[in-house]
Design an enzyme around this catalytic site. Structure first.
Site, PDB file in Angstrom:
ATOM      1  N   SER A 110       0.781  -1.235   0.000  1.00  6.71           N
ATOM      2  CA  SER A 110       0.000   0.000   0.000  1.00  6.71           C
ATOM      3  C   SER A 110       0.812   1.285   0.000  1.00  6.71           C
ATOM      4  O   SER A 110       0.236   2.367  -0.137  1.00  6.71           O
ATOM      5  CB  SER A 110      -0.964   0.015   1.185  1.00  6.71           C
ATOM      6  OG  SER A 110      -2.077  -0.808   0.930  1.00  6.71           O
ATOM      7  N   LYS A 113       0.169   3.705  -2.783  1.00  6.88           N
ATOM      8  CA  LYS A 113      -0.846   4.751  -2.737  1.00  6.88           C
ATOM      9  C   LYS A 113      -0.219   6.144  -2.720  1.00  6.88           C
ATOM     10  O   LYS A 113      -0.870   7.134  -3.066  1.00  6.88           O
ATOM     11  CB  LYS A 113      -1.752   4.543  -1.530  1.00  6.88           C
ATOM     12  CG  LYS A 113      -2.643   3.288  -1.635  1.00  6.88           C
ATOM     13  CD  LYS A 113      -3.514   3.119  -0.408  1.00  6.88           C
ATOM     14  CE  LYS A 113      -4.553   2.016  -0.581  1.00  6.88           C
ATOM     15  NZ  LYS A 113      -3.997   0.669  -0.471  1.00  6.88           N
ATOM     16  N   SER A 167      -6.062   3.221   4.383  1.00  7.51           N
ATOM     17  CA  SER A 167      -5.540   2.446   3.257  1.00  7.51           C
ATOM     18  C   SER A 167      -6.643   1.782   2.438  1.00  7.51           C
ATOM     19  O   SER A 167      -6.510   0.637   1.993  1.00  7.51           O
ATOM     20  CB  SER A 167      -4.543   1.396   3.747  1.00  7.51           C
ATOM     21  OG  SER A 167      -3.611   1.060   2.736  1.00  7.51           O
TER      22      SER A 167
END
Length: 402
Positions: A110, A113, A167
């Site tokens: 993640s 991102k 997230s």
């Protein structure tokens, strides 16, 4: 004795002539990174990375071309952690203070991102209200989600907070779609174009969220470039330090509102924390990006492939930040290149580098497989294209490295 040994070790990393090595191996003598023992874990096999491109491994300085440790001469030993690669850099000057395999390929989870944020934040009005679609909800079952609902109406700012605090993978799909103006696949193409512009030549996104996908890679160095772009945005800095927010009620979908909290423990427990991003998949293991300010100095840490014991990802990042703040302000083993610096040449175009091949929807994403694909060919082309530029660049810069 220990200081002398470390100095000799660091000098060997920075100054030793290149040993005879197999094609694609590091051109520097490899010094082992300090490693903390980690518990044995059951995990999927790691994907085979693309072939190493020599020109990409020296982006930021020749000393960064190592699979091992690179630190300034006379620096104290960095902490032993479980991450397979890491880097500490100054957000303002761009000086790289040290790293372990800074240009080694890793899977992002993640922390990808942040590339989405670096790409889409300038494109989207945070006050605009938008509708989440069914396609936005196509995420891997059981993966991280903030709790948005199809048909729900949210401000762009709420979706960003859902992405960065919790997230949310559905939030990533929505922002990639909205920022591209078409769909999440177009958003991923824009992310790859942005990575190329930033000089993150070892980064290739397949999913906007960081859910595992075939051919998806990054490096600790590239993550520092991406993080630097994010922290240059005041809106991102505000989001990254937000401790909690409300996800509003969606009456038409019969869902109640609820509160979410920031999952990045650094902002609660580390004095001077500026924020960052956590990440985890079974394949990537724990990944982390964090930044903090101390004495008017802002540092960023990036790490890949960590285990959560004996220290969690953010704790490993905090330990490396502590180490970085002990170093003199002029300490450096390389630098973060500036946005656009490596693309100011008639080399491979961003559109060529960003071609996504056949990305899978997030719901179908899984462990990357071995084998060759479009990325390997594009990587080789881009490396050849920037080789001449980097040669001149490094010749001019080398005398500045310790």
């Amino acid at each position: 004795m220990r200081a002398a040994l470390l100095a000799a070790t660091a000098s060997a990393v920075l100054l030793a002539p290149a040993p005879v090595a197999a094609a694609g191996a590091s051109a520097q003598a490899t010094v082992r990174c300090p490693r903390a023992p980690a518990p044995a874990m059951s995990r999927p096999p790691r994907p085979s990375p693309p072939p190493a491109v020599p020109a990409q491994r020296v982006v930021g300085g020749a000393a960064l071309d190592t699979a091992g440790l690179v630190v300034p001469t006379d620096a104290a030993a960095p902490p032993a952690i479980t991450a397979t690669s890491w880097l500490v850099a100054d957000l303002d000057s761009g000086q790289v203070l040290g790293g372990c395999g800074p240009h080694e390929y890793g899977t992002p989870a993640s922390v990808q991102k942040l590339l989405l944020a670096a790409t889409m934040l300038p494109r989207l009005d945070p006050k605009q209200t938008v509708t989440v679609t069914e396609d936005d909800m196509l995420i891997e079952p059981g993966s991280s989600a903030v709790g948005l609902v199809a048909g729900g109406r949210y401000t762009i700012e709420t979706i960003w907070l859902g992405l960065l605090l919790n997230s949310g993978n559905e939030a990533a799909n929505a922002l990639a779609r909205l920022g591209s103006g078409t769909d999440s696949a177009a958003g991923v193409r824009a992310m790859n174009e942005q990575a190329h512009r930033l000089g993150a030549l070892q980064t290739h996104a397949v999913t906007p969220s960081g859910l595992d996908g075939r051919g998806q890679f990054t490096s600790a160095y590239d993550l520092a470039l991406i993080a630097r772009a994010c922290f240059a945005e005041p809106t991102f800095r505000r989001y990254a330090l937000t401790e909690e927010t409300e996800i509003p009620t969606q009456a038409a979908q019969r869902t109640k509102g609820f509160q979410i909290q920031n999952e990045n423990q650094l902002i609660y427990r580390y004095p001077g924390a500026l924020g960052g991003k956590t990440g985890f998949t079974d394949l990537a293991r724990h990944t982390y990006v964090g930044a903090a300010e101390r004495g008017g100095r802002r540092l960023v840490v990036t790490l890949l492939g960590a285990e959560s014991a004996p220290l969690r990802g953010w704790e490993q990042g905090a330990a490396l930040l502590d180490w970085g703040f002990t170093l003199p302000r002029n300490a450096s083993v390389g630098r973060l290149v500036e946005a656009g610096e490596l693309t100011a040449t008639a080399s491979a175009t961003p559109s060529a580098l960003a071609a996504p091949g056949a990305p899978r929807p997030a719901a179908a994403s899984g462990p990357a497989r071995t084998g060759s694909g479009w990325l390997w060919s594009v990587t080789a082309v881009s490396g050849a294209g920037v080789l001449a530029l980097l040669g001149g660049l490094l010749w001019r810069r080398r005398r500045r490295l310790p």
